[in-house]
Enzyme design. Structure first.
Site, short mmCIF file in Angstrom:
data_model
loop_
_atom_site.label_atom_id
_atom_site.label_comp_id
_atom_site.label_asym_id
_atom_site.label_seq_id
_atom_site.Cartn_x
_atom_site.Cartn_y
_atom_site.Cartn_z
N GLY A 106 0.85 -1.19 0.00
CA GLY A 106 0.00 0.00 0.00
C GLY A 106 0.88 1.23 0.00
N GLU A 107 0.62 2.11 0.92
CA GLU A 107 1.41 3.34 1.00
C GLU A 107 2.02 3.41 2.40
OE1 GLU A 107 3.49 6.24 0.16
OE2 GLU A 107 2.16 6.64 1.85
N SER A 108 3.32 3.20 2.45
CA SER A 108 3.96 3.01 3.75
C SER A 108 3.90 4.27 4.63
CB SER A 108 5.41 2.55 3.57
OG SER A 108 6.14 3.51 2.85
N CYS A 160 5.89 -5.51 0.24
CA CYS A 160 6.07 -4.18 -0.36
C CYS A 160 6.07 -3.08 0.71
CB CYS A 160 5.04 -3.96 -1.45
SG CYS A 160 5.59 -2.75 -2.66
N ARG A 184 12.91 3.39 -1.27
CA ARG A 184 11.49 3.41 -1.64
C ARG A 184 11.27 3.78 -3.10
NH1 ARG A 184 8.34 7.27 1.85
NH2 ARG A 184 6.60 6.38 0.75
N ILE A 239 4.81 -3.59 -7.73
CA ILE A 239 4.04 -2.35 -7.92
C ILE A 239 4.75 -1.24 -7.14
CG2 ILE A 239 1.82 -1.19 -7.62
CD1 ILE A 239 0.52 -3.98 -7.54
N ARG A 240 5.38 -0.33 -7.85
CA ARG A 240 6.14 0.74 -7.21
C ARG A 240 6.97 0.17 -6.06
NH1 ARG A 240 3.19 3.88 -4.61
NH2 ARG A 240 1.26 2.72 -4.67
N HIS A 272 4.37 -8.70 -4.55
CA HIS A 272 3.04 -8.94 -3.96
C HIS A 272 2.58 -10.38 -4.19
CE1 HIS A 272 1.89 -4.73 -3.02
NE2 HIS A 272 2.74 -4.45 -3.99
N GLU A 284 0.38 -11.87 -2.75
CA GLU A 284 -1.08 -11.94 -2.56
C GLU A 284 -1.85 -11.62 -3.84
OE1 GLU A 284 0.95 -9.62 -1.61
OE2 GLU A 284 0.04 -7.62 -1.67
N1 GLN Z 1 6.59 2.36 -2.68
C1 GLN Z 1 5.42 2.29 -1.86
C2 GLN Z 1 5.66 2.97 -0.50
O1 GLN Z 1 6.60 3.67 -0.35
C3 GLN Z 1 5.01 0.84 -1.63
C4 GLN Z 1 4.33 0.30 -2.86
C5 GLN Z 1 3.51 -0.93 -2.59
O2 GLN Z 1 3.28 -1.34 -1.46
N2 GLN Z 1 2.99 -1.50 -3.66
O3 GLN Z 1 4.87 2.82 0.39
#
Ligand code: GLN
Length: 203
Positions: free
Chosen positions: A46-48, A78, A105, A133-134, A169, A171
Site C-alpha cells: 500500500g502506502e507506507s 512491499c 522506496r 508495484i512501485r 506482492h 497476494e
Molecule cells: N513504494 C510504496 C511505499 O513507499 C510501496 C508500494 C507498494 O506497497 N505496492 O509505500
C-alpha cells in the site's frame, strides 16, 4: 495459531482472500488489542507513509514490536517490508527496524513503474511469478538475513528469524507458496530457520 492482517490501509483484502483460499482463519487488525490477540501478522502493500502514520497514532507500532518480542511471526509485502526495515531511504522515513534491511522506496523513479516478472526462487523448483508495484529495492541485508528469492540479482524475498519480507506482492497471484511458507514458519517455533522440502534444482 491466530493470524492477523494489518488493515489500516493497502491491499489487506487480497491477503485475506489468499488465507481464505488456504482455509486459514484470520482477523483484520486495526487496534493494539487486535495485535495482542494474534500470533502472526501480515503487513500488506500500500502506502507506507500513510500506514506508518496510523501505526504511530493508534499505538500499533508498540503493539507490533511487542508481538515480535514475544516470538510472533511477521510477514511484510512491499509497503509492509518498508515498515519492517532497519533503514528506509529515498525518501527517508522512520520504520520498525524489525528486519536488518536497508530499503530504497523510490527505486523506480516517480513510483509509476509496475511490472509482473518471474525470477528463480531459492527453495522452489520453478520460477515464482512476482508482481512488483512501485516496489522498494532491498539495498542491503544484514548478516542474519537469509535471501529466499532474487530477481535480477537483487533480493526480493528475505527472512530473518521470525520475520519474512517481500518487495513483490505474492497476494496478487494465484500461487500461494509464499503464504504457505509464512504459515509454516509461524507455526513451527522449534526451528530458527524453517525450510520447505527442496529438490536439487531448486537450490
Ligand atoms: N513504494 C510504496 C511505499 O513507499 C510501496 C508500494 C507498494 O506497497 N505496492 O509505500
Amino acid at each position: 495459531m491466530k493470524v492477523g492482517i494489518l488493515a489500516v490501509q493497502g491491499d489487506y483484502e487480497a491477503h485475506a482472500a489468499v488465507l481464505a483460499r488456504l482455509g486459514v482463519e484470520y482477523i483484520l487488525v486495526r487496534t493494539p488489542a487486535d495485535v495482542a490477540g494474534v500470533d502472526a501478522l501480515i503487513l500488506p502493500g500500500g502506502e507506507s507513509t500513510t500506514q506508518l502514520k496510523f501505526l504511530t497514532e493508534e499505538g500499533l507500532e508498540k503493539a507490533i514490536r511487542d508481538l515480535a518480542a514475544r516470538g510472533g511471526a511477521l510477514f511484510g509485502t512491499c509497503a509492509g517490508t518498508i515498515l519492517l526495515a532497519r533503514e528506509v531511504k529515498n525518501p527517508a522515513q522512520p520504520s520498525l527496524g524489525l528486519a536488518d534491511l536497508v530499503v530504497t522506496r523510490n527505486a523506480y523513479g516517480r513510483q509509476v513503474a509496475s511490472e509482473v516478472t518471474t525470477g528463480p526462487c531459492k527453495w522452489k523448483d520453478r520460477p515464482l511469478e512476482m508482481v512488483f508495484i512501485r516496489a522498494p529495492i532491498i539495498e542491503q541485508v544484514g548478516r542474519d538475513v537469509e535471501v529466499l528469492a532474487e530477481c535480477a540479482g537483487q533480493p526480493v524475498l528475505v527472512r530473518q528469524g521470525r520475520v519474512l519480507a517481500a518487495t513483490f506482492h505474492p497476494e496478487l497471484t494465484s500461487d500461494t507458496t509464499v503464504h504457505e511458507y509464512f504459515l509454516k514458519m509461524a507455526t513451527d517455533k522449534s526451528q530458527a530457520t524453517w525450510e520447505p522440502e527442496q529438490t536439487e534444482t531448486a537450490r
